[in-house]
Scaffold this active site. Structure first.
Site, PDB file in Angstrom:
ATOM      1  CG  ASP A 138      -2.206   0.859   0.859  1.00 48.60           C
ATOM      2  OD1 ASP A 138      -2.143   1.672  -0.099  1.00 48.60           O
ATOM      3  OD2 ASP A 138      -3.227   0.743   1.553  1.00 48.60           O
TER       4      ASP A 138
HETATM    5  C1  NOJ Z   1      -3.927   3.968  -0.096  1.00 54.18           C
HETATM    6  C2  NOJ Z   1      -5.122   3.089  -0.018  1.00 54.18           C
HETATM    7  O1  NOJ Z   1      -5.140   2.386   1.214  1.00 54.18           O
HETATM    8  C3  NOJ Z   1      -5.197   2.088  -1.150  1.00 54.18           C
HETATM    9  O2  NOJ Z   1      -6.399   1.378  -1.057  1.00 54.18           O
HETATM   10  C4  NOJ Z   1      -5.082   2.789  -2.461  1.00 54.18           C
HETATM   11  O3  NOJ Z   1      -5.223   1.881  -3.516  1.00 54.18           O
HETATM   12  C5  NOJ Z   1      -3.732   3.489  -2.504  1.00 54.18           C
HETATM   13  N1  NOJ Z   1      -3.680   4.468  -1.435  1.00 54.18           N
HETATM   14  C6  NOJ Z   1      -3.482   4.167  -3.838  1.00 54.18           C
HETATM   15  O4  NOJ Z   1      -4.241   5.292  -3.966  1.00 54.18           O
END
Ligand code: NOJ
Length: 747
Positions: free
Chosen positions: A289
Site C-alpha cells: 500500500d
Molecule cells: C492507499 C489506499 O489504502 C489504497 O487502497 C489505495 O489503492 C492506494 N492508497 C493508492 O491510492
C-alpha cells in the site's frame, strides 16, 4: 500490429518460436510466457530489476506524496516499473514514451483507484453490496474497466474485500460489509467484472484484492490503527473474500497498512509467503500500500527505509508503492547478501508476466487509445446501467402507512435538505474522474420524473456539517405548502473514505433537528439518507414514516432515487451491514456468539449479556430491506433430516408475492451449528437467492447445503465438519426468519 520494438522482446519472440508445435498448446503458451519473461529478466541489471519493482504516483495524488523532480529521469533510466494516478489516454502515452527511452524499453504499468466507476460512477461498493445482485455488481465493475482501460489504465486497485464491522471506520464505504459469505460472492463478482473474459483484452483491467489482510479490523475504527485478530477470526471471517478473489483469478493483491498480531502486513511472511503464495499458490504479484513499506519504520518493525525494504521483500511484497525502499536499497541489499537475488527475480518475473499478458510488450499504448477513450468514457449506455445498479442498491428501511411509493399525480412536492441539489456528494470519496455535468441531483431526478406535473420546491434547510438553523423557517414553510416532503440528508462525500474515521456516526450537523422540524408539520415525510457508512439516526427511525437508505449512488443518483420514490422501480436492497442504535453497541454484527448468558437485551438484563441503558438489538439488522409488495414463505422441505458425512442436503421452499406489485426478494439462508468443539455464531449466512415475482406469483426455490457450508476450523485449525445438530433458517433478513428447521449431521 506493431512489430517488436526492443531487444528484450526480440529475444522473447525467438523463444516463443522454439516452443510452439513441440508440445500441447496450453503448455506451449505457458512455456512461451515464461521464456519471454526470462528473456527479459536475463538482460536486466540489479538496478533495473529494483526499478521494475518500483511504483510512483503521478499527477493526481491519493496519499502523502513526496515531491520528486527526478521522476521523469528515473523513468527514462529504467528505475520505475509502474505508475499510479496518471489519467487519460494522452497522459499515459506521454509517460509511456518516456519509459520507452530506457535501455530495455520495458513498458510501464498504469494503475488507478477505479473503485466504483471511472467517469460513469456507480454506487459506492457498500451500496452496491446492498443489491445482493452479483450480475449487477459484475456488470458495474466491467463498465468501470471498459472506461478505465480506454483511458490508458491497465490495473485497478479494487476490489477492496476487507470485512468491516465497525462503522466508525470510514473505509466501510469501499467494501462489501460485515459478512464473509456475501463478501466472498461480491469479491468474486467484482474480480470477474474488472478482468473480463481475459487479461489483455482492451475492455478489462487487472484487479487487485486489497488490503491483505485484516485492515478492516482497525482498533476503535480508527484508520491505519493496530489490528489484533485471533487466527480463527482471520481465517473464518477476514480471509474468505481474499480467497474468493484469488479463485476468481485476481491478478494482483495489495498488502495493508496495519499490523496483524504485532507484524505489519507488508512485512508479514505468514500472510504473503505462507498463505498467499504458498498454500494458495498465487501466481500474480503483491503491491504494497502507499508507503506501507517505509511505514514499517514508524511501526517500530524496521530500523530504516532500507531495512523496511529488506523485510518487505523477504516477506513477499513484490512492488513498492511510493516508499522508494526497493529502488534505493535493493541492489545494495542483494550485493551484501541480505536479500537473495532469486527472490528479487521472482518478484520481477511476477510483474513482467502481467505486462506480457496485457500485451504491453507488443504495443505499450494498446490501452491508451484517444479515440476509444472519447467513445467509451461516460458513454450513454453505461449511464443506463449505472441507473439500474443505483436503483438496485437503495434500501427501503421503513414505510409506515405506505407513504411510498409517491403518487405520480402529486401536485406539490417539497424537497428539503442539504443534499437535495448536490452532485459532488453522490460521487463519493473515490471519484477518480469527477465531472459535475455527469451527475444527476435529487432535484433534477424529481424534475425529470414529474416534469410539469408537479410543482417542486427546494429548500436547503441547513448545511451538511454546520450548526446554523437559519434555513429552518424557510424549510418548514416549504414543507407546509407541499403535499409530500422528500428530505435529502446525510454525509458529505469526504466524511467516509480513507482516513475518514468518525467518533460520532450520527447524522452530521443540524440535519436531524431539521427532520424534527419538518416532521412536526404533520406532512408525509420521506427521508433519503445518503452516506458512506451506517449512520445512527434513532429519532428519525422512530418518527419519520418512510426512510430510504441511498448511500452515495453515483452518476445517476437522482434518476434512480426518483424511480424508487415513484414506484417505477420497487426497492429490493438489503443491508450488508448492521445499523447500530448507538456507537456504544459497536462492534455489532449479526453473526455474534450466544455467550454463556444470552439475552435479547430488552427486558432480561440482570446478570445477562446486555446493556442496562439500551437494547442489544440494532436499529436495522443485517439483511433488512423492505419492498412495496409483501412476500410470504412456505413449504419448507429438507431432502433429509439426517445427513451422512460428506453428503449434501437439498432444501426447498416456496416464495409468493402476496402483494399487488411486482418485486424482488432476497431469500437468505442461515445456519447454526448448535454444539461444536469450538463455539459457533448464532447464525451464519450460507446462501441466498434474489428472486423476481409478479403479483400473485409463487416460485419454488432450492438450495444445496454442501459439507463445506457445515464446516469450520476446529481446535487444531483444521477445516472440518463435526457430527451433530444444525438449525436451518430461511428468511427476509437476519432478524426476520420465516422458516426454521433442524437437521443432524451423522458420524
Ligand atoms: C492507499 C489506499 O489504502 C489504497 O487502497 C489505495 O489503492 C492506494 N492508497 C493508492 O491510492
Amino acid at each position: 500490429m506493431r512489430r517488436p520494438f526492443c531487444k528484450a522482446v526480440a529475444t522473447a519472440t525467438v523463444g516463443a518460436c522454439l516452443v510452439v508445435g513441440s508440445t500441447t498448446p496450453l503448455l506451449a503458451q505457458r512455456k512461451t510466457l515464461e521464456q519471454k519473461v526470462d528473456s527479459v529478466l536475463q538482460l536486466m541489471t540489479l538496478e533495473e530489476k529494483a526499478g521494475q519493482l518500483n511504483q510512483y504516483t503521478g499527477d493526481a495524488v491519493t496519499g502523502p506524496a513526496v515531491n520528486d523532480p527526478t521522476k521523469l529521469e528515473q523513468i527514462r533510466s529504467g528505475r520505475v516499473g509502474s505508475m499510479l494516478n496518471i489519467r487519460g489516454a494522452q497522459r499515459t502515452r506521454e509517460l509511456q514514451a518516456e519509459a520507452l527511452k530506457s535501455r530495455l524499453k520495458i513498458p510501464l504499468l498504469f494503475g488507478l483507484d477505479v473503485i466504483h466507476g471511472y467517469q460513469t460512477t456507480f454506487p459506492i461498493p457498500l451500496g452496491e453490496a446492498a443489491s445482493w445482485d452479483m450480475t449487477a455488481i459484475r456488470q458495474s465493475a466491467h463498465i468501470a474497466a471498459v472506461e478505465a482501460a480506454a483511458a490508458g489504465q491497465h490495473w485497478t486497485f479494487a476490489p477492496m474485500v476487507d470485512i468491516a464491522r465497525d462503522p466508525r471506520w470510514g473505509r466501510v464505504m469501499e467494501g462489501a460489509g460485515e459478512d464473509p459469505y456475501l463478501g466472498s460472492q461480491i469479491a468474486r463478482a467484482r474480480v470477474l467484472g474488472f478482468q473480463g473474459e481475459k487479461i489483455g483484452a482492451t475492455d478489462a483491467v487487472l484487479a487487485c484484492a486489497k488490503h491483505f489482510a485484516g485492515y478492516g479490523a482497525a482498533q476503535a475504527g480508527r484508520d491505519y490503527h493496530t489490528v489484533d485478530l485471533s487466527r480463527r477470526l482471520l481465517w473464518e471471517v477476514y480471509l474468505p473474500p481474499f480467497k474468493a478473489a484469488l479463485d476468481a483469478g485476481a491478478a494482483t493483491f495489495m498488502n495493508a497498512f496495519n499490523e496483524l498480531d504485532g507484524i505489519p502486513s507488508t512485512g508479514n511472511r505468514y500472510l504473503q509467503r505462507d498463505i498467499l503464495k504458498g498454500q494458495w499458490k498465487f501466481q500474480g504479484f503483491v503491491v504494497s500500500d502507499w508507503g506501507s513499506i517505509g511505514e514499517m519504520v514508524n511501526h517500530g518493525f524496521a530500523k530504516d527505509n532500507a531495512d523496511a525494504g529488506r523485510l518487505a521483500l523477504l516477506a513477499g511484497s513484490d512492488m513498492d508503492m511510493e516508499s522508494r525502499s526497493y529502488v534505493n536499497s535493493l541492489p545494495a541489499l542483494v550485493k551484501s547478501g541480505q536479500v537473495p537475488e532469486e527472490l528479487v527475480n521472482d518478484a520481477v518475473r511476477r510483474i513482467l508476466r502481467k505486462k506480457f499478458e496485457l500485451g504491453l510488450f507488443q504495443n505499450p499504448n494498446r490501452f491508451s487509445d484517444v479515440a476509444r477513450e472519447k467513445k467509451l468514457v461516460g458513454a450513454p449506455e453505461h449511464r443506463q446501467i449505472a441507473r439500474d445498479v443505483a436503483r438496485k442498491s437503495i434500501v427501503l428501511l421503513k414505510n409506515e402507512g405506505n407513504v411510498l411509493p409517491l403518487d405520480k399525480k402529486t401536485k406539490r412536492i417539497a424537497l428539503i435538505g442539504p443534499l437535495g441539489s448536490s452532485k459532488l456528494n453522490h460521487a463519493g470519496f473515490w471519484a477518480v474522474n469527477y465531472d459535475s455535468t455527469g451527475y444527476v441531483s435529487v432535484l433534477e431526478g424529481l424534475q425529470n420524473k414529474f416534469g410539469k406535473q408537479a410543482n417542486i420546491q427546494y429548500a436547503r434547510g441547513c448545511g451538511i456539517k454546520g450548526e446554523s438553523q437559519a434555513g429552518f423557517a424557510e424549510a418548514v414553510k416549504t414543507a407546509q405548502d407541499a403535499d409530500v416532503v422528500v428530505m435529502a440528508v446525510g454525509e458529505a462525500y469526504d466524511m467516509s473514505g480513507e482516513a475518514k474515521s468518525r467518533t460520532d456516526i450520527g447524522l452530521p450537523g443540524q440535519q436531524e433537528a431539521l427532520i424534527k422540524a419538518v416532521v412536526a408539520t404533520g406532512k408525509p415525510v420521506v427521508v433519503l439518507m445518503m452516506a458512506g457508512r451506517p449512520l445512527t439516526f434513532n429519532w428519525t427511525a422512530e418518527h419519520a414514516p418512510a426512510i430510504l437508505y441511498t448511500w452515495w449512488l453515483g452518476s445517476e443518483a437522482g434518476n434512480a432515487i426518483a424511480d424508487v420514490l415513484t414506484g417505477d422501480y420497487n426497492p429490493a436492497g438489503k443491508l450488508p451491514m448492521t445499523f447500530p442504535r448507538s456507537l456504544g453497541q459497536v462492534p455489532i454484527f449479526y453473526a455474534a456468539k450466544n455467550t454463556g448468558r444470552p439475552s435479547s437485551g430488552d427486558k432480561d438484563v440482570l446478570y445477562k449479556s446486555a446493556y442496562i441503558d439500551q437494547t442489544n438489538r440494532p436499529q436495522y439488522a443485517f439483511g433488512h430491506g423492505l419492498s412495496y409488495t409483501k412476500f410470504t414463505y412456505g413449504n419448507l422441505k429438507l431432502s433429509t433430516t439426517q445427513l451422512g458425512a460428506g453428503q449434501s442436503l437439498t432444501v426447498s421452499c416456496t416464495l409468493t408475492n402476496a402483494g399487488k406489485t411486482a418485486g424482488e426478494e432476497v431469500v437468505q439462508l442461515y445456519l447454526r451449528d448448535l454444539v461444536a468443539s469450538v463455539t459457533r455464531p448464532i447464525m451464519e449466512l450460507k446462501d441466498f437467492q434474489k428472486v423476481q415475482l409478479k403479483p400473485g406469483e409463487t416460485k419454488t426455490l432450492t438450495f444445496t447445503i454442501t459439507s463445506d457450508k457445515l464446516s469450520f476450523y476446529n481446535q487444531d485449525m483444521q477445516w472440518t465438519t463435526e457430527p451433530g445438530e444444525f438449525r436451518l433458517m430461511l428468511g427476509s433478513a437476519s432478524d426476520d426468519i420465516r422458516l426454521d428447521s433442524k437437521f443432524e449431521l451423522l458420524k
